[in-house]
Scaffold this active site. Structure first.
Site, PDB file in Angstrom:
ATOM      1  N   HIS A 184      26.866 -24.043 -34.173  1.00 51.74           N
ATOM      2  CA  HIS A 184      26.758 -22.808 -33.385  1.00 51.74           C
ATOM      3  C   HIS A 184      26.566 -23.191 -31.909  1.00 51.74           C
ATOM      4  O   HIS A 184      25.636 -23.919 -31.565  1.00 51.74           O
ATOM      5  CB  HIS A 184      25.608 -21.934 -33.881  1.00 51.74           C
ATOM      6  CG  HIS A 184      25.641 -20.575 -33.267  1.00 51.74           C
ATOM      7  ND1 HIS A 184      26.355 -19.527 -33.801  1.00 51.74           N
ATOM      8  CD2 HIS A 184      25.119 -20.113 -32.110  1.00 51.74           C
ATOM      9  CE1 HIS A 184      26.247 -18.473 -33.023  1.00 51.74           C
ATOM     10  NE2 HIS A 184      25.506 -18.801 -31.971  1.00 51.74           N
ATOM     11  N   ALA A 185      27.432 -22.668 -31.052  1.00 49.29           N
ATOM     12  CA  ALA A 185      27.460 -23.106 -29.649  1.00 49.29           C
ATOM     13  C   ALA A 185      26.137 -22.822 -28.937  1.00 49.29           C
ATOM     14  O   ALA A 185      25.529 -21.777 -29.127  1.00 49.29           O
ATOM     15  CB  ALA A 185      28.592 -22.393 -28.926  1.00 49.29           C
ATOM     16  N   HIS A 215      31.295 -18.752 -21.858  1.00 49.04           N
ATOM     17  CA  HIS A 215      29.952 -18.229 -22.135  1.00 49.04           C
ATOM     18  C   HIS A 215      28.902 -19.337 -21.953  1.00 49.04           C
ATOM     19  O   HIS A 215      27.892 -19.156 -21.264  1.00 49.04           O
ATOM     20  CB  HIS A 215      29.912 -17.670 -23.564  1.00 49.04           C
ATOM     21  CG  HIS A 215      28.570 -17.173 -23.985  1.00 49.04           C
ATOM     22  ND1 HIS A 215      28.195 -15.851 -23.894  1.00 49.04           N
ATOM     23  CD2 HIS A 215      27.480 -17.832 -24.467  1.00 49.04           C
ATOM     24  CE1 HIS A 215      26.943 -15.720 -24.307  1.00 49.04           C
ATOM     25  NE2 HIS A 215      26.484 -16.910 -24.668  1.00 49.04           N
ATOM     26  N   GLU A 216      29.153 -20.478 -22.565  1.00 46.78           N
ATOM     27  CA  GLU A 216      28.168 -21.573 -22.497  1.00 46.78           C
ATOM     28  C   GLU A 216      28.029 -22.110 -21.078  1.00 46.78           C
ATOM     29  O   GLU A 216      26.927 -22.402 -20.618  1.00 46.78           O
ATOM     30  CB  GLU A 216      28.541 -22.699 -23.472  1.00 46.78           C
ATOM     31  CG  GLU A 216      28.532 -22.292 -24.946  1.00 46.78           C
ATOM     32  CD  GLU A 216      27.253 -21.597 -25.379  1.00 46.78           C
ATOM     33  OE1 GLU A 216      26.178 -21.903 -24.826  1.00 46.78           O
ATOM     34  OE2 GLU A 216      27.323 -20.712 -26.252  1.00 46.78           O
ATOM     35  N   HIS A 219      25.610 -20.231 -18.962  1.00 50.33           N
ATOM     36  CA  HIS A 219      24.209 -20.672 -19.057  1.00 50.33           C
ATOM     37  C   HIS A 219      23.972 -21.888 -18.151  1.00 50.33           C
ATOM     38  O   HIS A 219      22.984 -21.959 -17.433  1.00 50.33           O
ATOM     39  CB  HIS A 219      23.885 -21.073 -20.507  1.00 50.33           C
ATOM     40  CG  HIS A 219      23.818 -19.922 -21.473  1.00 50.33           C
ATOM     41  ND1 HIS A 219      23.010 -18.834 -21.280  1.00 50.33           N
ATOM     42  CD2 HIS A 219      24.451 -19.710 -22.657  1.00 50.33           C
ATOM     43  CE1 HIS A 219      23.145 -17.992 -22.316  1.00 50.33           C
ATOM     44  NE2 HIS A 219      24.019 -18.502 -23.153  1.00 50.33           N
ATOM     45  N   GLU A 243      22.972 -14.303 -20.853  1.00 49.32           N
ATOM     46  CA  GLU A 243      24.129 -14.249 -21.761  1.00 49.32           C
ATOM     47  C   GLU A 243      25.365 -13.644 -21.097  1.00 49.32           C
ATOM     48  O   GLU A 243      26.479 -13.807 -21.595  1.00 49.32           O
ATOM     49  CB  GLU A 243      23.778 -13.430 -23.012  1.00 49.32           C
ATOM     50  CG  GLU A 243      22.588 -13.942 -23.821  1.00 49.32           C
ATOM     51  CD  GLU A 243      22.785 -15.349 -24.361  1.00 49.32           C
ATOM     52  OE1 GLU A 243      23.943 -15.778 -24.514  1.00 49.32           O
ATOM     53  OE2 GLU A 243      21.769 -16.032 -24.611  1.00 49.32           O
ATOM     54  N   HIS A 346      21.316 -16.292 -36.111  1.00 47.68           N
ATOM     55  CA  HIS A 346      20.164 -15.919 -35.279  1.00 47.68           C
ATOM     56  C   HIS A 346      18.969 -15.400 -36.089  1.00 47.68           C
ATOM     57  O   HIS A 346      17.883 -15.260 -35.540  1.00 47.68           O
ATOM     58  CB  HIS A 346      20.588 -14.858 -34.256  1.00 47.68           C
ATOM     59  CG  HIS A 346      21.707 -15.315 -33.371  1.00 47.68           C
ATOM     60  ND1 HIS A 346      23.001 -15.501 -33.837  1.00 47.68           N
ATOM     61  CD2 HIS A 346      21.740 -15.654 -32.059  1.00 47.68           C
ATOM     62  CE1 HIS A 346      23.768 -15.915 -32.852  1.00 47.68           C
ATOM     63  NE2 HIS A 346      23.045 -16.024 -31.768  1.00 47.68           N
ATOM     64  N   TYR A 356      22.223 -10.073 -26.326  1.00 50.34           N
ATOM     65  CA  TYR A 356      23.693  -9.974 -26.361  1.00 50.34           C
ATOM     66  C   TYR A 356      24.146  -8.529 -26.153  1.00 50.34           C
ATOM     67  O   TYR A 356      25.193  -8.279 -25.579  1.00 50.34           O
ATOM     68  CB  TYR A 356      24.246 -10.525 -27.680  1.00 50.34           C
ATOM     69  CG  TYR A 356      23.850 -11.965 -27.916  1.00 50.34           C
ATOM     70  CD1 TYR A 356      24.329 -12.986 -27.097  1.00 50.34           C
ATOM     71  CD2 TYR A 356      22.970 -12.315 -28.937  1.00 50.34           C
ATOM     72  CE1 TYR A 356      23.943 -14.306 -27.299  1.00 50.34           C
ATOM     73  CE2 TYR A 356      22.584 -13.628 -29.146  1.00 50.34           C
ATOM     74  CZ  TYR A 356      23.070 -14.621 -28.323  1.00 50.34           C
ATOM     75  OH  TYR A 356      22.690 -15.920 -28.511  1.00 50.34           O
TER      76      TYR A 356
HETATM   77  O1  X8Z Z   1      25.227 -16.896 -30.216  1.00 51.49           O
HETATM   78  C1  X8Z Z   1      25.995 -16.637 -29.317  1.00 51.49           C
HETATM   79  C2  X8Z Z   1      26.317 -17.692 -28.273  1.00 51.49           C
HETATM   80  C3  X8Z Z   1      25.181 -18.661 -28.186  1.00 51.49           C
HETATM   81  S1  X8Z Z   1      24.494 -18.809 -26.643  1.00 51.49           S
HETATM   82  C4  X8Z Z   1      27.549 -18.451 -28.672  1.00 51.49           C
HETATM   83  N1  X8Z Z   1      26.591 -15.419 -29.264  1.00 51.49           N
HETATM   84  C5  X8Z Z   1      26.306 -14.378 -30.239  1.00 51.49           C
HETATM   85  C6  X8Z Z   1      26.866 -14.712 -31.611  1.00 51.49           C
HETATM   86  O2  X8Z Z   1      27.651 -15.657 -31.725  1.00 51.49           O
HETATM   87  O3  X8Z Z   1      26.535 -14.012 -32.576  1.00 51.49           O
HETATM   88  C7  X8Z Z   1      27.523 -14.963 -28.232  1.00 51.49           C
HETATM   89  C8  X8Z Z   1      27.935 -13.581 -28.641  1.00 51.49           C
HETATM   90  C9  X8Z Z   1      26.954 -13.133 -29.694  1.00 51.49           C
HETATM   91 ZN    ZN Z   2      24.572 -17.629 -24.970  1.00 48.92          ZN
END
Ligand code: X8Z
Ligand code: ZN
Length: 450
Positions: A184-185, A215-216, A219, A243, A346, A356
């Site tokens: 997960h990024a 997105h990354e 940050h 975010e 999450h 988000y």
């Molecule tokens: O978790 C993230 C990022 C990590 S900083 C990739 N996002 C949420 C997800 O993947 O559920 C970005 C959009 C929503």
């Molecule tokens: Zn993020």
């Protein structure tokens, strides 16, 4: 893929949740205890008290913006449901009910961009106008590192300093073959005093990951921008701002921008621009769809943290909220011991998710305001802040504030308003909304929410 294959994948993915349930409940218990010890009224109060206003007022704000955006979501839901029903048949997708969660092109139904072909292109036969970024990355043999370099260049065009050597040496960009990693990024501020900032991501060469890279890096450039402030201010104005930075840039990946950086020809760009509904539909299947999802997730958690949802009702409450906010339902009755939230990163990771939701809204507020300040007067989806000095200066100044001011002031510094608002997003999607209203004229929209 036929519907029955995706059901098996969808159900199988969720099996991981079952053994997590008791551990999750214990984690909530410990978290509540810790929050009480700090003087909060449990975890819900702790989580929602960090937005420069009382927790209840902040929650009211999030609901107010959802009221603004719900008509747009409902219109999109209505159209997608009808198209899916035509494709799969009314016995699989009813024309009046909830959407079955396994047919939305994403394990959680949080983005429907992968079913774009089913809901727009097929009927309108617009295949020739669409820019398929995934194909471009593959055809042009752009590898994972080059994808990050393209995103870095976007930030540099806005006046940011290039990424450090250690970023390139110490980040993880590609899934290792010899060990398991969390794919997960994520983006890490290891030590911004020596510019040790890194991302960890198993990049795949596709359009979705191209956005996630932006997105990354959002940050990373935020960490970099506030690194000179006292430690206590080295944070985003609020977590939603953090975010939203990279997501803001993703809105600027327009056909004209892709032409500027040599990924498409002038002819391909103008063909894509000639079909705004196609462009907006693709964006909306991600951006609009994520709004109720990012809202419902912490609605669920808030009720679990306060005890309003009892341990026996965790999964039922999850699906009630999925239905209420998103109009989505499980394709099968869930097992008595199912714990479907556990299959979303999450939840066991205990990462708050309202950030988000805020980001999905703020990115349009930022975009609209920067485009106006640049003097751009076309439709918002054609505006790109790439290489624009005014936009760069405004963005850098806002990021450099870190958390030294309340978020409303940071928002004001960049956009002139202190309020979270869904208006910018509605303006952005106005042409799509008009189109959807016409498509939906003879359809019965909405779903039973409870
Ligand atoms: O978790 C993230 C990022 C990590 S900083 C990739 N996002 C949420 C997800 O993947 O559920 C970005 C959009 C929503
Ligand atoms: Zn993020």
């Amino acid at each position: 893929m036929p519907a029955y294959t995706t059901i098996r994948a969808w159900v199988g993915w969720r099996n991981i949740g079952k053994p997590m349930k008791d551990m999750y409940l214990r984690m909530v218990e410990i978290g509540n205890q810790g929050a009480d010890d700090l003087g909060y009224d449990g975890l819900t109060d702790l989580w929602f008290s960090k937005y420069d206003m009382p927790a209840e007022d902040f929650l009211d704000e999030t609901d107010r913006v959802w009221d603004e955006l719900k008509p747009l979501y409902d219109a999109l839901h209505c159209h997608v449901r009808d198209e899916l029903s035509n494709f799969y048949g009314e016995n699989i997708v009813s024309k009046t009910g909830n959407l079955p969660a396994h047919l939305l092109g994403n394990m959680w139904g949080q983005s429907w961009a992968n079913i774009y072909d089913l809901v727009y292109m097929a009927e309108n036969n617009q295949s020739s106008s669409e820019i398929n970024l995934t194909n471009i990355l593959i055809e042009k043999e752009i590898d994972e590192i080059e994808m990050v370099k393209i995103a870095e260049k976007f930030f540099i065009s806005l006046g940011f300093e290039p990424l450090s050597d250690t970023f390139w040496e110490r980040s993880l960009f590609v899934k290792p073959q010899d060990r398991n990693v969390v794919c997960h990024a994520s983006a890490w501020d290891i030590d911004s005093d020596i510019n040790d900032l890194r991302i960890k991501m198993c990049i795949e060469r596709n359009a979705e990951d191209f956005s996630v890279i932006h997105h990354e890096l959002g940050h990373i450039f935020y960490y970099q921008a506030y690194s000179d402030l006292p430690d206590i201010f080295q944070r985003g104005a609020n977590d939603g701002f953090h975010e939203a930075v990279g997501d803001l840039l993703s809105l600027s990946i327009t056909p004209n921008y892709l032409q500027k950086i040599g990924l498409v020809t002038a002819e391909e760009a103008s063909r894509a621009n000639s079909d705004p509904i196609s462009l907006l539909m693709k964006q909306a299947l991600d951006g609009v769809v994520s709004v109720p999802w990012t809202l419902m997730l912490d609605k669920w958690r808030a009720k679990v943290f306060t005890g309003e949802t009892s341990p026996d009702d965790l999964n039922r409450s999850w699906w009630e909220l999925r239905k209420f906010y998103q109009g989505i339902e499980a394709p099968r009755d869930r097992d008595i011991d199912a714990f479907d939230p556990g299959a979303k990163y999450h939840i066991p990771g205990n990462t708050p998710y309202t950030r988000y939701y805020l980001a999905k809204i703020l990115q349009y507020q930022f975009h609209e305001s920067l485009c106006n300040q640049m003097g751009f007067d076309g439709p918002l989806h054609e505006c790109s802040i790439y290489d624009n000095e005014i936009a760069g200066e405004k963005l850098r100044a806002m990021l450099a504030l870190g958390q030294s001011k309340e978020w409303q002031s940071a928002l004001e510094a960049m956009t002139g308003t202190r309020e979270l608002s869904g208006k910018a997003m509605l303006n952005y999607y106005r042409p799509l909304m008009d189109w959807l209203d016409k498509q939906n004229a003879e359809r019965t929209c909405g779903w039973e929410e409870s």
